[in-house]
Design a protein around this motif. Structure first.
Motif, PDB file in Angstrom:
ATOM      1  N   GLU A  87      96.885  69.392  11.107  1.00 43.15           N
ATOM      2  CA  GLU A  87      96.163  68.971   9.903  1.00 43.15           C
ATOM      3  C   GLU A  87      96.893  69.465   8.651  1.00 43.15           C
ATOM      4  N   THR A  88      97.561  70.605   8.788  1.00 46.73           N
ATOM      5  CA  THR A  88      98.517  71.075   7.776  1.00 46.73           C
ATOM      6  C   THR A  88      99.748  71.586   8.496  1.00 46.73           C
ATOM      7  N   PHE A  89     100.881  71.497   7.824  1.00 45.22           N
ATOM      8  CA  PHE A  89     102.131  72.019   8.400  1.00 45.22           C
ATOM      9  C   PHE A  89     102.990  72.461   7.216  1.00 45.22           C
ATOM     10  N   LEU A  90     102.851  73.738   6.848  1.00 46.11           N
ATOM     11  CA  LEU A  90     103.436  74.231   5.608  1.00 46.11           C
ATOM     12  C   LEU A  90     104.367  75.410   5.864  1.00 46.11           C
ATOM     13  N   ASN A  91     105.204  75.695   4.859  1.00 49.17           N
ATOM     14  CA  ASN A  91     106.066  76.890   4.866  1.00 49.17           C
ATOM     15  C   ASN A  91     106.877  76.995   6.172  1.00 49.17           C
ATOM     16  N   PHE A  92     107.439  75.886   6.568  1.00 51.50           N
ATOM     17  CA  PHE A  92     108.173  75.880   7.850  1.00 51.50           C
ATOM     18  C   PHE A  92     109.680  75.950   7.603  1.00 51.50           C
ATOM     19  N   ASP A  93     110.367  76.504   8.590  1.00 53.03           N
ATOM     20  CA  ASP A  93     111.829  76.546   8.584  1.00 53.03           C
ATOM     21  C   ASP A  93     112.372  75.362   9.371  1.00 53.03           C
ATOM     22  N   VAL A  94     113.602  74.997   9.052  1.00 51.76           N
ATOM     23  CA  VAL A  94     114.288  73.908   9.752  1.00 51.76           C
ATOM     24  C   VAL A  94     115.583  74.468  10.321  1.00 51.76           C
ATOM     25  N   VAL A  95     115.719  74.407  11.637  1.00 50.29           N
ATOM     26  CA  VAL A  95     116.893  74.979  12.298  1.00 50.29           C
ATOM     27  C   VAL A  95     117.484  73.937  13.247  1.00 50.29           C
ATOM     28  N   THR A  96     118.797  73.768  13.208  1.00 51.76           N
ATOM     29  CA  THR A  96     119.481  72.916  14.183  1.00 51.76           C
ATOM     30  C   THR A  96     120.196  73.796  15.200  1.00 51.76           C
ATOM     31  N   GLU A  97     120.370  73.255  16.392  1.00 56.84           N
ATOM     32  CA  GLU A  97     121.078  73.961  17.469  1.00 56.84           C
ATOM     33  C   GLU A  97     120.466  75.338  17.729  1.00 56.84           C
ATOM     34  N   LEU A  98     119.142  75.407  17.800  1.00 60.02           N
ATOM     35  CA  LEU A  98     118.455  76.674  18.054  1.00 60.02           C
ATOM     36  C   LEU A  98     118.695  77.109  19.488  1.00 60.02           C
ATOM     37  N   ARG A 105     120.515  74.585  23.875  1.00 57.23           N
ATOM     38  CA  ARG A 105     120.311  74.550  22.429  1.00 57.23           C
ATOM     39  C   ARG A 105     119.368  73.402  22.075  1.00 57.23           C
ATOM     40  N   MET A 106     118.388  73.725  21.261  1.00 55.87           N
ATOM     41  CA  MET A 106     117.424  72.753  20.785  1.00 55.87           C
ATOM     42  C   MET A 106     118.020  72.042  19.574  1.00 55.87           C
ATOM     43  N   ASP A 107     117.999  70.702  19.557  1.00 51.18           N
ATOM     44  CA  ASP A 107     118.670  69.951  18.493  1.00 51.18           C
ATOM     45  C   ASP A 107     118.084  70.275  17.119  1.00 51.18           C
ATOM     46  N   ILE A 108     116.769  70.164  16.982  1.00 53.36           N
ATOM     47  CA  ILE A 108     116.113  70.459  15.707  1.00 53.36           C
ATOM     48  C   ILE A 108     114.789  71.160  16.003  1.00 53.36           C
ATOM     49  N   ILE A 117     107.404  72.092  15.856  1.00 53.18           N
ATOM     50  CA  ILE A 117     107.755  70.754  16.335  1.00 53.18           C
ATOM     51  C   ILE A 117     109.193  70.843  16.837  1.00 53.18           C
ATOM     52  N   LEU A 118     109.390  70.551  18.108  1.00 55.65           N
ATOM     53  CA  LEU A 118     110.693  70.682  18.758  1.00 55.65           C
ATOM     54  C   LEU A 118     111.248  69.276  18.982  1.00 55.65           C
ATOM     55  N   ILE A 119     112.439  69.015  18.470  1.00 57.21           N
ATOM     56  CA  ILE A 119     112.997  67.655  18.525  1.00 57.21           C
ATOM     57  C   ILE A 119     114.263  67.637  19.365  1.00 57.21           C
ATOM     58  N   GLU A 120     114.231  66.840  20.421  1.00 61.76           N
ATOM     59  CA  GLU A 120     115.430  66.554  21.210  1.00 61.76           C
ATOM     60  C   GLU A 120     115.968  65.210  20.730  1.00 61.76           C
ATOM     61  N   ASN A 121     117.138  65.241  20.084  1.00 60.34           N
ATOM     62  CA  ASN A 121     117.716  64.078  19.421  1.00 60.34           C
ATOM     63  C   ASN A 121     118.644  63.330  20.377  1.00 60.34           C
ATOM     64  N   LYS A 122     118.287  62.084  20.684  1.00 59.76           N
ATOM     65  CA  LYS A 122     119.099  61.271  21.574  1.00 59.76           C
ATOM     66  C   LYS A 122     119.531  59.992  20.851  1.00 59.76           C
ATOM     67  N   VAL A 123     120.826  59.685  20.945  1.00 66.43           N
ATOM     68  CA  VAL A 123     121.312  58.420  20.418  1.00 66.43           C
ATOM     69  C   VAL A 123     121.713  57.538  21.602  1.00 66.43           C
ATOM     70  N   TYR A 124     122.877  57.830  22.220  1.00 63.34           N
ATOM     71  CA  TYR A 124     123.273  57.065  23.397  1.00 63.34           C
ATOM     72  C   TYR A 124     123.140  57.867  24.686  1.00 63.34           C
ATOM     73  N   HIS A 125     123.063  59.178  24.595  1.00 60.72           N
ATOM     74  CA  HIS A 125     123.001  60.012  25.798  1.00 60.72           C
ATOM     75  C   HIS A 125     121.666  59.845  26.514  1.00 60.72           C
ATOM     76  N   ILE A 133     112.326  74.470  29.180  1.00 64.14           N
ATOM     77  CA  ILE A 133     113.064  75.569  28.552  1.00 64.14           C
ATOM     78  C   ILE A 133     112.896  75.500  27.039  1.00 64.14           C
ATOM     79  N   TYR A 134     113.026  74.302  26.470  1.00 63.42           N
ATOM     80  CA  TYR A 134     112.869  74.153  25.025  1.00 63.42           C
ATOM     81  C   TYR A 134     111.442  74.477  24.592  1.00 63.42           C
ATOM     82  N   TYR A 135     110.473  73.965  25.343  1.00 67.00           N
ATOM     83  CA  TYR A 135     109.079  74.118  24.934  1.00 67.00           C
ATOM     84  C   TYR A 135     108.638  75.578  24.962  1.00 67.00           C
TER      85      TYR A 135
END
Length: 378
Positions: A87-98, A105-108, A117-125, A133-135
């Motif tokens: 309902e709110t999502f404030l004061n958050f950090d943004v990290v790539t390759e965590l 390594r977590m993409d974002i 919010i954990l993001i696994e970024n897929k384009v063609y892979h 493990i990420y969660y």
């Protein structure tokens, strides 16, 4: 009664085909900066771009546009608590390759003290990551994982109950939907970058050709290939006619560019035998386009350009010869320069006898006279 020739029948069939069918236009995809840089599909590049725009403190001044767009999609998902989560999502950090366990390594990762919010970024892979493990890497009260992909991924392929699939196109379409209310304060430069990134995602998310265009080709494949064959034959005719002139002209040697080089199928040089950097160039490539134009130039290259100011001073040219001098001969910084040039739009009948046409205009329009004076000077 004379029967029509087989070639005449074939032409009639093709003419009927063209008269009764509207050839669909195949729309090319606009170039983007990432495609120019040869990096249109690199996942780490996309992750870095996303991280920049997710960061509400960055110089784009788009504030919470991206996180608002993402959360709106999460709240429309099939998660059991989707209607109430974030309902709110404030004061958050943004990290790539965590970094995570087992050297993963977590993409974002977007997270604050209580939420992630954990993001696994897929384009063609393919998706073959251990999402557990990420969660489990970040211990938060509210937590969701997202597989961000080009193509939709069915729920049974995502083996984790708290991971959902959102496509890159879905996210960017939602961003564009909300963008209008952010534009007033936004940094214009980064809005341009954002739109370019969006176009890049559109390019990769959609096929190059629409299905109806593919269907049209296979429905009329034989006739289309016959038309392509006609075009190749016309190019061969044009080239043979241009080459013929070079073989006929005195004090010139015909030179065709190396096969499969940039100039192959574009032009032919008629080169001075005692000064290889002087030539007459016939550029014919656009005779096969809707423009149907060509140009012929007296051209110099290399060492002949070092003292180029002296030619017009020391050689006596007639007024009609001066009228076709190239404007930028003295100033161009290329390794070649047109000394004189004329442009032409031959009719189909003149293209039918192109050698005769070129031979005539080279003489009548003083190109050969200019070349001969320069050749004599050298």
């Amino acid at each position: 009664m004379n029967q029509p020739k087989a070639s005449e029948v074939a032409l009639q069939v093709l003419q009927t085909f063209l008269n009764t069918n509207e050839i669909p236009t195949v729309k090319g995809k606009p170039k983007t900066f990432l495609s120019i840089a040869k990096q249109p599909h690199y996942e780490n590049v996309w992750s870095n771009i996303y991280a920049f725009y997710f960061n509400v403190r960055e110089s784009h001044k788009l504030n919470n546009l991206f996180i608002k767009s993402l959360i709106s999609l999460i709240r429309e998902s099939s998660l059991p608590d989707s209607k109430t989560i974030f309902e709110t999502f404030l004061n958050f950090d943004v990290v790539t390759e965590l970094g995570a366990k087992e050297q993963k390594r977590m993409d974002i990762a977007l997270f604050n003290n209580d939420q992630a919010i954990l993001i696994e970024n897929k384009v063609y892979h393919m998706l073959n990551n251990d999402l557990d493990i990420y969660y489990n890497e970040l211990d938060k009260i509210e937590k969701v994982g997202i597989v961000l992909s080009l193509e939709p991924i069915s729920k049974d392929k995502i083996e984790h109950p708290r991971f959902i699939n959102i496509t890159h196109l879905q996210l960017m379409q939602r961003v564009m939907q909300y963008l209008g209310t952010y534009l007033l304060k936004a940094n214009d430069k980064y809005v341009v970058f954002l739109k370019d990134f969006y176009q890049n995602i559109i390019n990769l998310s959609q096929p190059y050709m629409e299905q109806e265009n593919i269907n049209f080709y296979y429905q009329h494949q034989q006739k289309i290939n016959q038309l392509v064959h006609y075009k190749f034959k016309l190019r061969e005719h044009i080239l043979s006619e241009v080459v013929k002139v070079g073989n006929e002209l005195e004090n010139l040697e015909k030179y065709e560019p190396r096969l499969n080089s940039f100039n192959d199928k574009r032009l032919v040089y008629y080169v001075c035998p005692h000064e290889r950097n002087l030539m007459i160039t016939v550029v014919y490539e656009k005779l096969l386009t809707n423009e149907r134009v060509m140009h012929i130039a007296v051209e110099m290259q290399g060492d002949l350009l070092q003292n180029r100011n002296i030619y017009k001073e020391k050689i006596q040219f007639a007024d009609e010869e001066k009228a076709i001098f190239a404007n930028h001969f003295e100033t161009t910084q290329e390794g070649w320069a047109h000394f004189a040039i004329k442009h032409y739009s031959p009719t189909p009948q003149q293209i039918g006898k192109l050698a005769e046409y070129i031979h005539k205009i080279i003489i009548d329009d003083h190109l050969l006279a200019i070349y001969n004076k320069l050749a004599a000077f050298f």
